[in-house]
Structure formats: structure tokens, C-alpha cells
Design a protein around this motif. Structure first.
Motif, PDB file in Angstrom:
ATOM      1  N   THR A 184       1.116  -7.526   2.333  1.00 46.89           N
ATOM      2  CA  THR A 184       2.173  -7.659   3.343  1.00 46.89           C
ATOM      3  C   THR A 184       3.468  -6.993   2.893  1.00 46.89           C
ATOM      4  O   THR A 184       4.367  -6.773   3.707  1.00 46.89           O
ATOM      5  N   GLY A 185       3.584  -6.709   1.611  1.00 45.36           N
ATOM      6  CA  GLY A 185       4.826  -6.171   1.064  1.00 45.36           C
ATOM      7  C   GLY A 185       5.667  -7.230   0.372  1.00 45.36           C
ATOM      8  O   GLY A 185       6.680  -6.909  -0.262  1.00 45.36           O
ATOM      9  N   LYS A 186       5.262  -8.498   0.497  1.00 50.52           N
ATOM     10  CA  LYS A 186       5.981  -9.556  -0.207  1.00 50.52           C
ATOM     11  C   LYS A 186       5.703  -9.456  -1.703  1.00 50.52           C
ATOM     12  O   LYS A 186       4.547  -9.358  -2.112  1.00 50.52           O
ATOM     13  N   VAL A 187       6.765  -9.481  -2.484  1.00 54.72           N
ATOM     14  CA  VAL A 187       6.643  -9.403  -3.940  1.00 54.72           C
ATOM     15  C   VAL A 187       7.280 -10.650  -4.546  1.00 54.72           C
ATOM     16  O   VAL A 187       8.406 -11.019  -4.193  1.00 54.72           O
ATOM     17  N   VAL A 188       6.557 -11.304  -5.437  1.00 48.04           N
ATOM     18  CA  VAL A 188       7.004 -12.551  -6.048  1.00 48.04           C
ATOM     19  C   VAL A 188       7.286 -12.326  -7.535  1.00 48.04           C
ATOM     20  O   VAL A 188       6.428 -11.824  -8.261  1.00 48.04           O
TER      21      VAL A 188
ATOM     22  N   PRO B  16       5.796  -7.822 -31.072  1.00 46.58           N
ATOM     23  CA  PRO B  16       5.128  -6.608 -31.567  1.00 46.58           C
ATOM     24  C   PRO B  16       3.678  -6.830 -31.985  1.00 46.58           C
ATOM     25  O   PRO B  16       2.971  -5.853 -32.262  1.00 46.58           O
ATOM     26  N   GLN B  17       3.233  -8.085 -32.020  1.00 46.19           N
ATOM     27  CA  GLN B  17       1.823  -8.332 -32.353  1.00 46.19           C
ATOM     28  C   GLN B  17       0.892  -7.874 -31.237  1.00 46.19           C
ATOM     29  O   GLN B  17      -0.310  -7.670 -31.456  1.00 46.19           O
ATOM     30  N   HIS B  18       1.426  -7.710 -30.028  1.00 50.11           N
ATOM     31  CA  HIS B  18       0.634  -7.276 -28.883  1.00 50.11           C
ATOM     32  C   HIS B  18       0.838  -5.787 -28.602  1.00 50.11           C
ATOM     33  O   HIS B  18       1.867  -5.209 -28.960  1.00 50.11           O
ATOM     34  N   THR B  19      -0.130  -5.195 -27.931  1.00 56.60           N
ATOM     35  CA  THR B  19       0.005  -3.851 -27.386  1.00 56.60           C
ATOM     36  C   THR B  19      -0.088  -3.974 -25.871  1.00 56.60           C
ATOM     37  O   THR B  19      -1.032  -4.573 -25.355  1.00 56.60           O
ATOM     38  N   TYR B  20       0.891  -3.433 -25.167  1.00 55.27           N
ATOM     39  CA  TYR B  20       0.987  -3.604 -23.720  1.00 55.27           C
ATOM     40  C   TYR B  20       0.660  -2.304 -22.985  1.00 55.27           C
ATOM     41  O   TYR B  20       1.130  -1.225 -23.374  1.00 55.27           O
ATOM     42  N   GLN B  21      -0.111  -2.430 -21.920  1.00 56.63           N
ATOM     43  CA  GLN B  21      -0.465  -1.291 -21.066  1.00 56.63           C
ATOM     44  C   GLN B  21       0.154  -1.521 -19.682  1.00 56.63           C
ATOM     45  O   GLN B  21      -0.222  -2.455 -18.968  1.00 56.63           O
ATOM     46  N   VAL B  22       1.115  -0.695 -19.341  1.00 59.19           N
ATOM     47  CA  VAL B  22       1.812  -0.811 -18.063  1.00 59.19           C
ATOM     48  C   VAL B  22       1.389   0.368 -17.187  1.00 59.19           C
ATOM     49  O   VAL B  22       1.416   1.518 -17.636  1.00 59.19           O
ATOM     50  N   LEU B  23       1.017   0.083 -15.950  1.00 61.81           N
ATOM     51  CA  LEU B  23       0.502   1.123 -15.056  1.00 61.81           C
ATOM     52  C   LEU B  23       1.229   1.063 -13.725  1.00 61.81           C
ATOM     53  O   LEU B  23       1.413  -0.021 -13.155  1.00 61.81           O
ATOM     54  N   THR B  24       1.644   2.223 -13.209  1.00 61.44           N
ATOM     55  CA  THR B  24       2.374   2.260 -11.949  1.00 61.44           C
ATOM     56  C   THR B  24       1.954   3.445 -11.090  1.00 61.44           C
ATOM     57  O   THR B  24       1.512   4.471 -11.611  1.00 61.44           O
ATOM     58  N   LYS B  25       2.118   3.288  -9.787  1.00 60.08           N
ATOM     59  CA  LYS B  25       2.042   4.415  -8.864  1.00 60.08           C
ATOM     60  C   LYS B  25       3.438   4.876  -8.471  1.00 60.08           C
ATOM     61  O   LYS B  25       3.607   5.927  -7.861  1.00 60.08           O
ATOM     62  N   ARG B  26       4.439   4.068  -8.812  1.00 61.58           N
ATOM     63  CA  ARG B  26       5.836   4.386  -8.446  1.00 61.58           C
ATOM     64  C   ARG B  26       6.467   5.237  -9.542  1.00 61.58           C
ATOM     65  O   ARG B  26       7.408   4.828 -10.230  1.00 61.58           O
ATOM     66  N   ALA B  27       5.944   6.440  -9.723  1.00 68.54           N
ATOM     67  CA  ALA B  27       6.350   7.288 -10.840  1.00 68.54           C
ATOM     68  C   ALA B  27       7.801   7.738 -10.741  1.00 68.54           C
ATOM     69  O   ALA B  27       8.480   7.894 -11.767  1.00 68.54           O
TER      70      ALA B  27
ATOM     71  N   ILE C 168       0.844  -1.191   0.000  1.00 67.27           N
ATOM     72  CA  ILE C 168       0.000   0.000   0.000  1.00 67.27           C
ATOM     73  C   ILE C 168       0.883   1.246   0.000  1.00 67.27           C
ATOM     74  O   ILE C 168       1.789   1.374   0.817  1.00 67.27           O
ATOM     75  N   LEU C 169       0.624   2.153  -0.931  1.00 68.71           N
ATOM     76  CA  LEU C 169       1.490   3.308  -1.122  1.00 68.71           C
ATOM     77  C   LEU C 169       0.789   4.627  -0.861  1.00 68.71           C
ATOM     78  O   LEU C 169       1.381   5.548  -0.289  1.00 68.71           O
ATOM     79  N   SER C 170      -0.480   4.758  -1.292  1.00 67.59           N
ATOM     80  CA  SER C 170      -1.191   6.020  -1.181  1.00 67.59           C
ATOM     81  C   SER C 170      -2.684   5.726  -1.042  1.00 67.59           C
ATOM     82  O   SER C 170      -3.105   4.571  -1.127  1.00 67.59           O
ATOM     83  N   PRO C 171      -3.526   6.759  -0.811  1.00 69.33           N
ATOM     84  CA  PRO C 171      -4.953   6.513  -0.551  1.00 69.33           C
ATOM     85  C   PRO C 171      -5.674   5.695  -1.616  1.00 69.33           C
ATOM     86  O   PRO C 171      -6.639   4.990  -1.308  1.00 69.33           O
ATOM     87  N   GLY C 172      -5.222   5.769  -2.855  1.00 68.64           N
ATOM     88  CA  GLY C 172      -5.859   4.992  -3.904  1.00 68.64           C
ATOM     89  C   GLY C 172      -5.704   3.491  -3.737  1.00 68.64           C
ATOM     90  O   GLY C 172      -6.416   2.714  -4.370  1.00 68.64           O
ATOM     91  N   CYS C 173      -4.777   3.067  -2.882  1.00 69.51           N
ATOM     92  CA  CYS C 173      -4.520   1.642  -2.658  1.00 69.51           C
ATOM     93  C   CYS C 173      -5.430   1.030  -1.591  1.00 69.51           C
ATOM     94  O   CYS C 173      -5.484  -0.202  -1.461  1.00 69.51           O
ATOM     95  N   THR C 174      -6.121   1.852  -0.826  1.00 71.69           N
ATOM     96  CA  THR C 174      -6.813   1.374   0.374  1.00 71.69           C
ATOM     97  C   THR C 174      -7.750   0.205   0.107  1.00 71.69           C
ATOM     98  O   THR C 174      -7.774  -0.771   0.865  1.00 71.69           O
TER      99      THR C 174
END
Length: 261
Positions: free
Chosen positions: A61-65, A112-123, A22-28
Motif C-alpha cells: 500500500t505504500g505504508k512504511v512502519v 562489529p561482530q556481525h556482518t550486515y548486508q543492506v540491499l536497495t532499489k532506491r539507488a 512497488i517501484l519497478s518490474p522486479g517488485c511485481t
């Protein structure tokens, strides 16, 4: 990888990373926390220990796999799809090594046949890592901004080498002045959904829509949200808003010499 995603603005999801913080209010009230808890209960080892129960709700919990088996999955899809990357995590989380991010980008660049959308809060980390990445034309990069307090994330996005840049103003938790959308190709917004969801005000959405219309930016309104998002629907002023940038825009920019890869 999941085909036929329920997310309105994509077609599939790909999760080479699981777990977050959890990083900011949007994560709640993040849906991914609830989903990760269910997936762990179903026996998916990838999500074991990524959540805990607090106050009767799942919390990260903060665990990242790092899911090595999932990294190469897009290569198996010959039919091109619009793919949301890491719907269950954040590729730019501090616990994801830069080398792993580079591997994910290499897969995207060579499919390149795919289009990827990557989204982050860690700007901030996104901008810091950006010079090390080879930005292909089929990668759309976005940041989440839930209120005016986090608009600064947009400036970090502008500083990247992404061909297409977009904003996810969801869950929209307050009014946002989108007066300057320079360098932005697409804006998604919507209210929060699920248990404990916080209400969105129609005028907040209209202000963002009008800014997009004035500045020629594609606008997508996902939902009003609430505990029953299907009942509340997604009509804004008696119509749906499903705009998105042309999938070949990044390729055209690359051809014009406006994109470094």
C-alpha cells in the motif's frame, strides 16, 4: 530478528522497517508482500495496513512502519552472524527519515561482530544519503538490478562509501551485460520464484557468471526459481555457485586507508 534464514546467501534477517512500495518490474511478485500479508493475519501489528489484496494477490500500500523495538536487536547477539537488513522493506525508501537510517548505521557500526548486508532499489537516494552516513567496514551495500534497463543503479552504488559493494541480479528478468564490474565485490543472481513467476533463461545466467569469472568478482547463483524452486534447484552447469567476498575484506581496506568511516 530471524535466525537460520532460508535465504541462501545470509544467516539471519533484521527488519527495523516494515512495508514498502512497488517501484519497478522486479517488485511485481515480491515475496515480502505475501509474507507481510500473512504476518498481519497472524496479528503482527507491524505489518497492519502495509498490504492490500488486488487481483487476488497481496500488494504493497505504500505504508512504511519504523520499528523502534527492532532497531537495537543486533546488540543482543554476541555471536557474530551474517545479517540481511530489511528483508521485508527497503532502508532507503523515501518514507524512511535520514535520521532513522543513521540510527540503523550506528547500530551496525557498534556491533562489529556481525556482518550486515543492506540491499536497495532506491539507488539514487542511497547515493544522496551516503555522505551523511558513517560507513563501517562490516556493512556490505548492494543494489537490485533486474534487467539492463536498471543497470544505472550500479553507478549510484559505486558512488557510496561502502566497504563492500554487491549486486542482486534477482529476479533476473532479462539479459544483462555485466561488462564493467569495477568497484563491485559480489554478484548474486537467480530466477523469480512463487506464484506468477517469470522464467529465466540459462544463457542470461551464464553471461553474468562468465563476466564475474573474467573480472575476479565473487559469484553466487541462488536458484532457477519457478513455482517450485526446490524442484528446479540451483545447479548451473552441474555445480553450485556459492562464492562471496571474504568477510574481512572491508576491514582490510579500512586498514589500508581505502575506506572512510
Amino acid at each position: 530478528m530471524a535466525i537460520g534464514s532460508p535465504i541462501e546467501w545470509t544467516e539471519a534477517t533484521w527488519n527495523p522497517v516494515g512495508g514498502c512500495t512497488i517501484l519497478s518490474p522486479g517488485c511485481t511478485n515480491c515475496y515480502a508482500m505475501r509474507m507481510a500479508r500473512r504476518l498481519e493475519a497472524m496479528g503482527q501489528a507491524k505489518y497492519a495496513g502495509t498490504t492490500r489484496v488486488s487481483g487476488g494477490r497481496a500488494k504493497w500500500t505504500g505504508k512504511v512502519v519504523l520499528d523502534e523495538k527492532a532497531v537495537e536487536l543486533p546488540r543482543k547477539w554476541t555471536k557474530g552472524r551474517l545479517i540481511f537488513v530489511n528483508s521485508m522493506s527497503d532502508l532507503f525508501h523515501d518514507n524512511v527519515p535520514v535520521e532513522f537510517i543513521e540510527r540503523v548505521f550506528d547500530v551496525m557500526r557498534t556491533t562489529p561482530q556481525h556482518t550486515y548486508q543492506v540491499l536497495t532499489k532506491r539507488a539514487e537516494r542511497l547515493e544522496a544519503v551516503s555522505p551523511r552516513l558513517r560507513w563501517p567496514s562490516n556493512v556490505w551495500m548492494g543494489v537490485s538490478v533486474e534487467s539492463q534497463d536498471y543497470w544505472w543503479r550500479v553507478d549510484h552504488l559505486r558512488a557510496t562509501g561502502a566497504a563492500i559493494r554487491f549486486l542482486s541480479l534477482e529476479p533476473l528478468l532479462g539479459p544483462i551485460r555485466a561488462d564493467d564490474l569495477s568497484g563491485i565485490d559480489w554478484v548474486i543472481t537467480g530466477g523469480e520464484s512463487g506464484p506468477g513467476s517469470r522464467p529465466v533463461q540459462p544463457d542470461w545466467v551464464r553471461t553474468i557468471r562468465d563476466a564475474c569469472l573474467d573480472q575476479g568478482v565473487a559469484f553466487h547463483f541462488k536458484q532457477w526459481g519457478g513455482t517450485n524452486k526446490k524442484a528446479s534447484g540451483r545447479l548451473l552447469d552441474r555445480r553450485t555457485w556459492d562464492e562471496m567476498p571474504p568477510r574481512d575484506r572491508g576491514l582490510r581496506r579500512q586498514g589500508a586507508g581505502l575506506l572512510l568511516t
